[in-house]
Design an enzyme around this catalytic site. Structure first.
Site, PDB file in Angstrom:
ATOM      1  N   GLY A 103      -6.896  -0.169   2.891  1.00  0.00           N
ATOM      2  CA  GLY A 103      -5.409   0.092   3.074  1.00  0.00           C
ATOM      3  C   GLY A 103      -4.957   0.517   4.469  1.00  0.00           C
ATOM      4  O   GLY A 103      -3.861   1.179   4.539  1.00  0.00           O
TER       5      GLY A 103
ATOM      6  N   THR B 257       0.723  -0.955   0.025  1.00  0.00           N
ATOM      7  CA  THR B 257       0.009   0.124   0.116  1.00  0.00           C
ATOM      8  C   THR B 257       0.827   1.399  -0.069  1.00  0.00           C
ATOM      9  O   THR B 257       0.959   2.015  -0.939  1.00  0.00           O
ATOM     10  CB  THR B 257      -0.975   0.143   1.249  1.00  0.00           C
ATOM     11  OG1 THR B 257      -1.663  -1.304   1.160  1.00  0.00           O
ATOM     12  CG2 THR B 257      -1.939   1.219   1.513  1.00  0.00           C
TER      13      THR B 257
ATOM     14  N   GLU C 280       8.880   9.693   9.918  1.00  0.00           N
ATOM     15  CA  GLU C 280       7.817  10.536   9.991  1.00  0.00           C
ATOM     16  C   GLU C 280       6.653   9.901   9.693  1.00  0.00           C
ATOM     17  O   GLU C 280       5.611   9.764  10.472  1.00  0.00           O
ATOM     18  CB  GLU C 280       7.717  11.808   8.973  1.00  0.00           C
ATOM     19  CG  GLU C 280       6.744  12.722   8.928  1.00  0.00           C
ATOM     20  CD  GLU C 280       6.816  13.392  10.342  1.00  0.00           C
ATOM     21  OE1 GLU C 280       7.467  14.482  10.910  1.00  0.00           O
ATOM     22  OE2 GLU C 280       5.742  13.249  11.340  1.00  0.00           O
TER      23      GLU C 280
ATOM     24  N   LYS D  37       6.595   1.563  12.396  1.00  0.00           N
ATOM     25  CA  LYS D  37       6.690   2.009  13.722  1.00  0.00           C
ATOM     26  C   LYS D  37       6.653   0.669  14.918  1.00  0.00           C
ATOM     27  O   LYS D  37       7.516   0.669  15.933  1.00  0.00           O
ATOM     28  CB  LYS D  37       5.284   2.654  14.372  1.00  0.00           C
ATOM     29  CG  LYS D  37       3.903   1.861  14.271  1.00  0.00           C
ATOM     30  CD  LYS D  37       3.400   2.188  12.657  1.00  0.00           C
ATOM     31  CE  LYS D  37       2.420   1.154  12.398  1.00  0.00           C
ATOM     32  NZ  LYS D  37       1.544   1.779  11.317  1.00  0.00           N
TER      33      LYS D  37
ATOM     34  N   GLU E 274      -3.099  -2.937   9.324  1.00  0.00           N
ATOM     35  CA  GLU E 274      -1.924  -3.537   9.422  1.00  0.00           C
ATOM     36  C   GLU E 274      -2.400  -4.989   8.614  1.00  0.00           C
ATOM     37  O   GLU E 274      -3.314  -5.232   8.683  1.00  0.00           O
ATOM     38  CB  GLU E 274      -1.332  -3.844  10.786  1.00  0.00           C
ATOM     39  CG  GLU E 274      -0.963  -2.412  11.458  1.00  0.00           C
ATOM     40  CD  GLU E 274      -0.114  -1.666  10.725  1.00  0.00           C
ATOM     41  OE1 GLU E 274       0.938  -2.241  10.544  1.00  0.00           O
ATOM     42  OE2 GLU E 274      -0.118  -0.576  10.588  1.00  0.00           O
TER      43      GLU E 274
ATOM     44  N   ALA F  24      13.070  19.386  -3.866  1.00  0.00           N
ATOM     45  CA  ALA F  24      14.330  18.900  -3.217  1.00  0.00           C
ATOM     46  C   ALA F  24      15.516  19.542  -4.137  1.00  0.00           C
ATOM     47  O   ALA F  24      16.694  19.727  -3.440  1.00  0.00           O
ATOM     48  CB  ALA F  24      14.478  17.328  -3.779  1.00  0.00           C
TER      49      ALA F  24
ATOM     50  N   ASP G  94      -0.925  -1.088  18.161  1.00  0.00           N
ATOM     51  CA  ASP G  94      -0.355   0.130  17.388  1.00  0.00           C
ATOM     52  C   ASP G  94      -0.141   1.378  17.669  1.00  0.00           C
ATOM     53  O   ASP G  94       0.634   1.932  17.565  1.00  0.00           O
ATOM     54  CB  ASP G  94      -1.290  -0.056  15.998  1.00  0.00           C
ATOM     55  CG  ASP G  94      -0.951   1.103  15.025  1.00  0.00           C
ATOM     56  OD1 ASP G  94       0.082   0.682  14.205  1.00  0.00           O
ATOM     57  OD2 ASP G  94      -1.267   1.940  14.734  1.00  0.00           O
TER      58      ASP G  94
ATOM     59  N   LYS H  59       2.973   3.785  18.748  1.00  0.00           N
ATOM     60  CA  LYS H  59       3.073   4.920  18.278  1.00  0.00           C
ATOM     61  C   LYS H  59       3.436   5.977  19.468  1.00  0.00           C
ATOM     62  O   LYS H  59       4.100   6.839  19.514  1.00  0.00           O
ATOM     63  CB  LYS H  59       1.942   5.407  17.472  1.00  0.00           C
ATOM     64  CG  LYS H  59       1.931   4.723  16.288  1.00  0.00           C
ATOM     65  CD  LYS H  59       0.582   4.846  15.362  1.00  0.00           C
ATOM     66  CE  LYS H  59       0.507   4.529  13.982  1.00  0.00           C
ATOM     67  NZ  LYS H  59      -0.904   4.275  13.519  1.00  0.00           N
TER      68      LYS H  59
HETATM   69  P1  NAP Z   1       1.564  -3.790   2.640  1.00  0.00           P
HETATM   70  O1  NAP Z   1       0.678  -3.667   2.073  1.00  0.00           O
HETATM   71  O2  NAP Z   1       1.495  -5.170   3.488  1.00  0.00           O
HETATM   72  O3  NAP Z   1       2.997  -3.998   2.117  1.00  0.00           O
HETATM   73  C1  NAP Z   1       4.239  -4.502   2.658  1.00  0.00           C
HETATM   74  C2  NAP Z   1       4.859  -5.040   1.419  1.00  0.00           C
HETATM   75  O4  NAP Z   1       6.238  -5.581   1.904  1.00  0.00           O
HETATM   76  C3  NAP Z   1       4.483  -6.004   0.669  1.00  0.00           C
HETATM   77  O5  NAP Z   1       4.202  -5.636  -0.804  1.00  0.00           O
HETATM   78  C4  NAP Z   1       5.085  -7.245   0.663  1.00  0.00           C
HETATM   79  O6  NAP Z   1       5.157  -8.045  -0.337  1.00  0.00           O
HETATM   80  C5  NAP Z   1       6.432  -6.674   0.979  1.00  0.00           C
HETATM   81  N1  NAP Z   1       7.453  -7.381   1.539  1.00  0.00           N
HETATM   82  C6  NAP Z   1       7.325  -8.364   2.796  1.00  0.00           C
HETATM   83  N2  NAP Z   1       8.510  -9.017   2.762  1.00  0.00           N
HETATM   84  C7  NAP Z   1       9.415  -8.493   2.018  1.00  0.00           C
HETATM   85  C8  NAP Z   1      10.685  -8.940   1.618  1.00  0.00           C
HETATM   86  N3  NAP Z   1      11.217  -9.888   2.382  1.00  0.00           N
HETATM   87  N4  NAP Z   1      11.302  -8.433   0.493  1.00  0.00           N
HETATM   88  C9  NAP Z   1      10.509  -7.622  -0.281  1.00  0.00           C
HETATM   89  N5  NAP Z   1       9.175  -7.139   0.065  1.00  0.00           N
HETATM   90  C10 NAP Z   1       8.701  -7.774   1.094  1.00  0.00           C
HETATM   91  O7  NAP Z   1       1.932  -2.862   4.017  1.00  0.00           O
HETATM   92  P2  NAP Z   1       1.723  -1.383   3.845  1.00  0.00           P
HETATM   93  O8  NAP Z   1       0.408  -1.058   4.366  1.00  0.00           O
HETATM   94  O9  NAP Z   1       2.237  -0.897   2.959  1.00  0.00           O
HETATM   95  O10 NAP Z   1       2.608  -1.142   5.235  1.00  0.00           O
HETATM   96  C11 NAP Z   1       4.035  -0.893   5.019  1.00  0.00           C
HETATM   97  C12 NAP Z   1       4.614  -0.342   6.405  1.00  0.00           C
HETATM   98  O11 NAP Z   1       4.037   0.960   6.610  1.00  0.00           O
HETATM   99  C13 NAP Z   1       4.051  -1.110   7.749  1.00  0.00           C
HETATM  100  O12 NAP Z   1       5.126  -1.143   8.578  1.00  0.00           O
HETATM  101  C14 NAP Z   1       2.985  -0.331   8.434  1.00  0.00           C
HETATM  102  O13 NAP Z   1       2.991  -0.518   9.512  1.00  0.00           O
HETATM  103  C15 NAP Z   1       3.551   1.164   8.135  1.00  0.00           C
HETATM  104  N6  NAP Z   1       2.401   1.827   7.835  1.00  0.00           N
HETATM  105  C16 NAP Z   1       1.257   1.646   6.999  1.00  0.00           C
HETATM  106  C17 NAP Z   1       0.259   2.792   6.879  1.00  0.00           C
HETATM  107  C18 NAP Z   1      -0.829   2.455   6.089  1.00  0.00           C
HETATM  108  O14 NAP Z   1      -1.929   3.277   6.132  1.00  0.00           O
HETATM  109  N7  NAP Z   1      -0.959   1.187   5.302  1.00  0.00           N
HETATM  110  C19 NAP Z   1       0.370   3.996   7.653  1.00  0.00           C
HETATM  111  C20 NAP Z   1       1.732   4.075   8.376  1.00  0.00           C
HETATM  112  C21 NAP Z   1       2.685   3.205   8.401  1.00  0.00           C
HETATM  113  P3  NAP Z   1       4.135  -8.765  -1.030  1.00  0.00           P
HETATM  114  O15 NAP Z   1       3.341  -7.656  -1.850  1.00  0.00           O
HETATM  115  O16 NAP Z   1       5.023  -9.699  -1.959  1.00  0.00           O
HETATM  116  O17 NAP Z   1       3.435  -9.534   0.041  1.00  0.00           O
HETATM  117  N1  HSE Z   2      -2.710   0.670  10.544  1.00  0.00           N
HETATM  118  C1  HSE Z   2      -2.489   1.937  10.996  1.00  0.00           C
HETATM  119  C2  HSE Z   2      -3.600   2.696  11.321  1.00  0.00           C
HETATM  120  C3  HSE Z   2      -1.829   2.660   9.666  1.00  0.00           C
HETATM  121  O1  HSE Z   2      -4.496   2.340  11.054  1.00  0.00           O
HETATM  122  O2  HSE Z   2      -3.516   3.804  12.217  1.00  0.00           O
HETATM  123  C4  HSE Z   2      -1.210   3.897  10.199  1.00  0.00           C
HETATM  124  O3  HSE Z   2       0.219   3.845  10.838  1.00  0.00           O
END
Ligand code: NAP
Ligand code: HSE
Length: 435
Positions: free
Chosen positions: A187, A13, A129, A105, A190, A33, A201, A205
């Site tokens: 999206g 995502t 951030e 986080k 987690e 930048a 979570d 944070k």
């Molecule tokens: P996500 O959609 O599950 O994406 C994570 C990605 O990491 C997936 O595409 C997965 O691959 C890939 N991955 C896992 N292991 C891997 C490896 N060994 N090598 C390469 N790629 C690998 O998660 P997300 O929502 O983007 O979140 C990513 C991070 O941002 C998390 O730490 C989350 O807590 C944080 N975050 C998310 C949000 C939000 O709103 N979603 C907001 C703030 C922070 P596959 O596609 O192959 O499964």
């Molecule tokens: N899963 C987290 C939330 C993403 O819902 O707040 C943002 O860190």
């Protein structure tokens, strides 16, 4: 124009959103930048999976080693969730001379000290951030913009998924399970949504913010926390009747005897800013001794708000701003003794909401009032709807009690004693009330 070569590891995502910002708005990022931010590689696990972004030929790879070996790539957005392999990957990227940007986080709350120490030893930086409150620039604000202040209090809604769920249940009567699925589809959640709904979570944070704001070295798992997973729609209705909304509130209050930290579903008065934060929005109210109260509000989860924070960190890192702040501030320093100690949570004071299911018999209310009196808790109001005279008697009946100020310890002890009364037929619900 100078060029900074960037890589993304984890194209889910958030990673896809960051790629879209770099590819579709390269002119904008270059202007801000003063250099081209060039996406050279994006590392995924599965090359055959369809992605939310179209990448130029040669960018997608399933080999992390290609990034590690490429000395032209200097900044990497590490956007894999969870602890492993994220930790090992981050360490190998640091060892190979890359500066890191992350949104993870959970990883920072668990292994921040190790990662930040190693980054400093290697002369590298970690920008984070996006790890707290998605698109709201709370990390930069606390660590830079408010750095002349002693922060005394920080209260916020830090989990977008929980806030989305509670809002949809409250306003539309949606079912809990349906809204969890919708939060996953959008999206926000987690990969394991348990961490969103059980308060983990938000606690992770809060631990990061407590570190920055108060110099507190906090093990997130020690923060008293309750999630929204056990929230009964009936409590949302009673809260409305009483003029409140229930929010998953993370709080940090500094007192003479230490820092109080907690995450819990809390009744927040309707009309106050935190009560009006809806859906996946987050908000944080910070009180500094010089600035006074400051309120931040914005989308705390979701693809583009989070990508906005990651891309800004990539730019800050490319132009050298991150390194300046990272090396000097006491983020997660192992050598730094904690500046504050954590307070015993039982000493914190607040008002409470109790909902009980009780036998509809004479003396029931008196026995409950007596228990509260034994614990020196004063009743502020009581709701018990009467059955129609001559109509069918309701038994058991719900009873809602709002209290005046009490300590958490008194409220806990009273809960146990009320629960033990023969006239109380179901589990006692106790929630904090914010004034
Ligand atoms: P996500 O959609 O599950 O994406 C994570 C990605 O990491 C997936 O595409 C997965 O691959 C890939 N991955 C896992 N292991 C891997 C490896 N060994 N090598 C390469 N790629 C690998 O998660 P997300 O929502 O983007 O979140 C990513 C991070 O941002 C998390 O730490 C989350 O807590 C944080 N975050 C998310 C949000 C939000 O709103 N979603 C907001 C703030 C922070 P596959 O596609 O192959 O499964
Ligand atoms: N899963 C987290 C939330 C993403 O819902 O707040 C943002 O860190």
């Amino acid at each position: 124009m100078e060029k900074t070569n960037v890589a993304i590891v984890g194209l889910g995502t958030v990673g896809s959103g960051v790629a879209r910002l770099l590819l579709d708005h390269g002119d904008r990022t270059a202007r801000h930048a003063g250099r081209t931010m060039w996406l050279k590689k994006a590392v995924v696990r599965d090359l055959t999976r369809s992605r939310d972004v179209e990448l130029p030929d040669g960018v997608l790879t399933d080999s992390l080693q290609e990034v590690i070996d490429d000395d032209e790539i200097t900044v990497v957005a590490q956007l894999i969730g969870g602890l492993e392999p994220a930790r090992t990957i981050m360490l190998s990227l640091l060892e190979s001379g890359k500066d890191i940007v992350t949104a993870n986080k959970a990883l920072l709350a668990e292994h921040g000290a190790e990662l930040f120490t190693r980054a400093r030893e290697l002369g590298r930086s970690i920008a984070f951030e996006a790890s707290v409150a998605g698109g709201i620039p709370i990390i930069a604000n606390i660590s830079q913009c408010l750095s002349a202040n002693q922060i005394g209090s920080l209260e916020g809604i830090l989990n977008g998924t929980s806030n989305f769920i509670v809002t949809q249940m409250d306003e539309n009567g949606a079912s809990y399970d349906d809204v969890v699925r919708e939060a996953q589809r959008l999206g926000y959640a987690e990969s394991d949504p348990t961490m969103d709904v059980d308060g983990t979570d938000a606690a992770q944070k809060l631990a990061i913010l407590a570190h920055l704001a108060f110099g507190a070295t906090v093990d997130w798992s020690q923060i008293p926390r309750t999630g929204i997973d056990g929230l009964d729609p009936e409590d949302l209705l009673y809260a409305q009747k009483l003029g409140y909304r229930i929010k998953l509130l993370a709080i940090a209050h500094l007192a003479n005897d230490g820092l109080e930290l907690s995450v819990s579903p809390t009744l927040v008065p309707v009309g106050t800013p935190l009560a009006e934060v809806r859906d996946a929005y987050n908000a944080i109210q910070v009180i500094g001794d010089a600035v006074g109260p400051v309120f931040y509000h914005g989308l705390g989860a979701g693809q583009m708000p989070t990508a906005s924070a990651v891309a800004a960190d990539l730019i800050d890192t490319a132009v050298g701003r991150t390194r300046l702040t990272f090396q000097t501030l006491e983020y997660f320093s192992i050598d730094q003794p904690p500046r504050v100690k954590l307070r015993d949570g039982d000493t914190s004071r607040g008002r409470y909401y109790f909902r009980l299911s009780v036998s509809n018999h004479p003396g029931t209310l008196a026995s409950i009032a007596a228990v509260l009196a034994q614990h020196e808790i004063s009743i502020a109001s009581v709701i018990q709807h009467e059955g129609r005279e001559g109509g069918p008697q309701r038994d058991p009946v719900p009873l809602v009690i709002m209290t005046h100020m009490a300590t958490e310890g008194q409220a806990k002890a009273a809960t146990d004693d009320i629960q033990a009364l023969a006239s109380v037929t179901g589990p006692v619900v106790r929630l904090r009330v914010k004034d």
